[in-house]
Design a protein around this motif. Structure first.
Motif, PDB file in Angstrom:
ATOM      1  N   UNK A  17       0.840  -1.205   0.000  1.00 14.17           N
ATOM      2  CA  UNK A  17       0.000   0.000   0.000  1.00 14.17           C
ATOM      3  C   UNK A  17       0.872   1.250   0.000  1.00 14.17           C
ATOM      4  N   UNK A  18       2.008   1.189   0.698  1.00 12.41           N
ATOM      5  CA  UNK A  18       2.910   2.331   0.764  1.00 12.41           C
ATOM      6  C   UNK A  18       3.520   2.708  -0.572  1.00 12.41           C
ATOM      7  N   UNK A  19       3.492   1.797  -1.545  1.00 13.05           N
ATOM      8  CA  UNK A  19       3.991   2.128  -2.883  1.00 13.05           C
ATOM      9  C   UNK A  19       3.097   3.164  -3.579  1.00 13.05           C
ATOM     10  N   UNK A  20       1.837   3.213  -3.193  1.00 10.56           N
ATOM     11  CA  UNK A  20       0.887   4.112  -3.852  1.00 10.56           C
ATOM     12  C   UNK A  20       0.454   5.272  -2.967  1.00 10.56           C
ATOM     13  N   UNK A  21       0.327   5.027  -1.661  1.00 12.85           N
ATOM     14  CA  UNK A  21      -0.200   6.031  -0.738  1.00 12.85           C
ATOM     15  C   UNK A  21       0.890   6.439   0.235  1.00 12.85           C
ATOM     16  N   UNK A  61      -3.490  -5.231  -3.003  1.00 12.74           N
ATOM     17  CA  UNK A  61      -2.507  -6.019  -2.261  1.00 12.74           C
ATOM     18  C   UNK A  61      -3.047  -7.373  -1.830  1.00 12.74           C
ATOM     19  N   UNK A  62      -4.319  -7.627  -2.081  1.00  8.19           N
ATOM     20  CA  UNK A  62      -4.969  -8.877  -1.683  1.00  8.19           C
ATOM     21  C   UNK A  62      -5.500  -9.601  -2.921  1.00  8.19           C
ATOM     22  N   UNK A  63      -5.327 -10.904  -2.959  1.00  8.78           N
ATOM     23  CA  UNK A  63      -5.862 -11.701  -4.074  1.00  8.78           C
ATOM     24  C   UNK A  63      -7.306 -12.089  -3.765  1.00  8.78           C
ATOM     25  N   UNK A 202       3.145  -0.392  -9.027  1.00 13.67           N
ATOM     26  CA  UNK A 202       3.853  -1.581  -8.565  1.00 13.67           C
ATOM     27  C   UNK A 202       3.226  -2.321  -7.412  1.00 13.67           C
ATOM     28  N   UNK A 203       1.983  -1.993  -7.073  1.00 18.73           N
ATOM     29  CA  UNK A 203       1.312  -2.703  -5.978  1.00 18.73           C
ATOM     30  C   UNK A 203       0.956  -4.107  -6.442  1.00 18.73           C
ATOM     31  N   UNK A 204       1.385  -5.117  -5.695  1.00 20.59           N
ATOM     32  CA  UNK A 204       1.182  -6.514  -6.060  1.00 20.59           C
ATOM     33  C   UNK A 204       0.429  -7.257  -4.960  1.00 20.59           C
TER      34      UNK A 204
END
Length: 318
Positions: A17-21, A61-63, A202-204
């Protein structure tokens, strides 16, 4: 799954989440707490404070099966739940499922639609099922609502019904970021127009439905001593006895606060609840479940002030 494994999963989700927010760490922790105890969360803040991006990044971030509803004034209950369509080939009615049939639902700007439409989520949020034309359809065991809304002082919004607010585990108020965080936002997202895409950032996915289910089972095993349970009850009952509140929190609020405190303990690496877990979560867990008295409103008091005062007054066990 043990407490350490749940903590590791939470750390991976925070990192994604920190990659986007940028910032909003307290809000992400509340979203993790809600996720690991099967609760729903309401995010309130002025436009442009990354409420939608935060929800989308968390979902990415969750499948999990993700659904989104953009709430508008003309939205109808059938647009949320779905409707029965007559099939001329089979001469039967077939349910066309609405976006509520998912694991993680983003209810974006939920208070921009009238209460009649908002009420379509009542059964889904409480019982994880929906009833269409007399037939009940079961939703996913992981069904979770992340709702966003603008403050009620904004134009074109409706207050949420009390029954619906009571179904949210947390209501988190998002404020404007600090200067340092806002500078990072401008540097990261100031080179392009439009909504940032969590995928492009890049959020996976780092956790699936089975992992979340195992984490929820771990939370359920966390020890809640009779003294802590009594503290939760006393805190909730104090909202019904306060002269500043016309309506206090319900017994359901106490049960939800106890469960959330278990999840908070796990995120802190413990398999037992301490009073600070309850104190930390009491404000976001209770602020939307109480109503100020007319006298308190005239005096200019706020719900947050009253709840913080009650937290200070109710004796916590040692």
């Amino acid at each position: 799954m043990d407490v350490a494994e749940v903590g590791a999963i939470a750390a991976r989700i925070r990192a994604e989440v920190g990659k986007a927010v940028i910032g909003q760490t307290a809000t992400v922790d509340l979203m993790l707490t809600a996720l690991f105890c099967g609760g729903h969360i309401l995010l309130e803040g002025p436009p442009g404070t990354a409420k939608t991006l935060l929800a989308q990044s968390f979902a990415r971030s969750l499948s999990l099966d993700f659904g989104r509803i953009q709430f508008t004034p003309d939205l109808m209950p059938g647009d949320i739940l779905g409707s029965n369509i007559f099939n001329f080939q089979t001469s039967t009615f077939t349910l066309t499922r609405g976006p509520v049939f998912c694991d993680l639902l983003l209810a974006d700007e939920i208070n921009r639609t009238p209460p009649k439409t908002q009420a379509a989520l009542l059964e889904a949020m409480q019982e994880r099922s929906v009833t269409v034309d007399g037939d009940t359809h079961v939703l996913s065991d992981r069904f979770t609502v992340i709702a966003t809304q603008n403050p009620i002082e904004q134009q074109g919004v409706y207050p949420l019904p009390e029954a619906q607010l009571d179904r949210f585990l947390f209501k988190q108020t998002l404020d404007y970021p600090s200067r340092e965080d806002e500078l990072k936002v401008v540097e990261a997202h100031g080179s392009h127009a439009g909504m940032p895409d969590p995928v492009a950032l890049g959020v996976q996915p780092v956790a699936d439905s089975a992992t979340v289910g195992a984490a929820i089972a771990t939370v359920a095993r966390v020890r809640l001593s009779p003294e802590i349970a009594g503290y939760v009850v006393d805190l909730v009952r104090s909202t019904r006895e306060s002269a500043d509140l016309e309506t206090g929190a319900s017994p359901r609020a106490g049960a939800m606060l106890a469960l959330a405190s278990r999840a908070r303990a796990v995120l802190d690496g413990r398999d037992y609840v301490i009073p600070d877990d309850v104190k930390t979560l009491a404000l976001p867990a209770l602020r939307h479940k109480v109503v100020l008295s007319p006298a308190a409103e005239i005096e200019g008091r706020r719900v947050e002030q009253v709840i913080r005062s009650l937290i200070d007054q109710v004796a916590a066990p040692r």
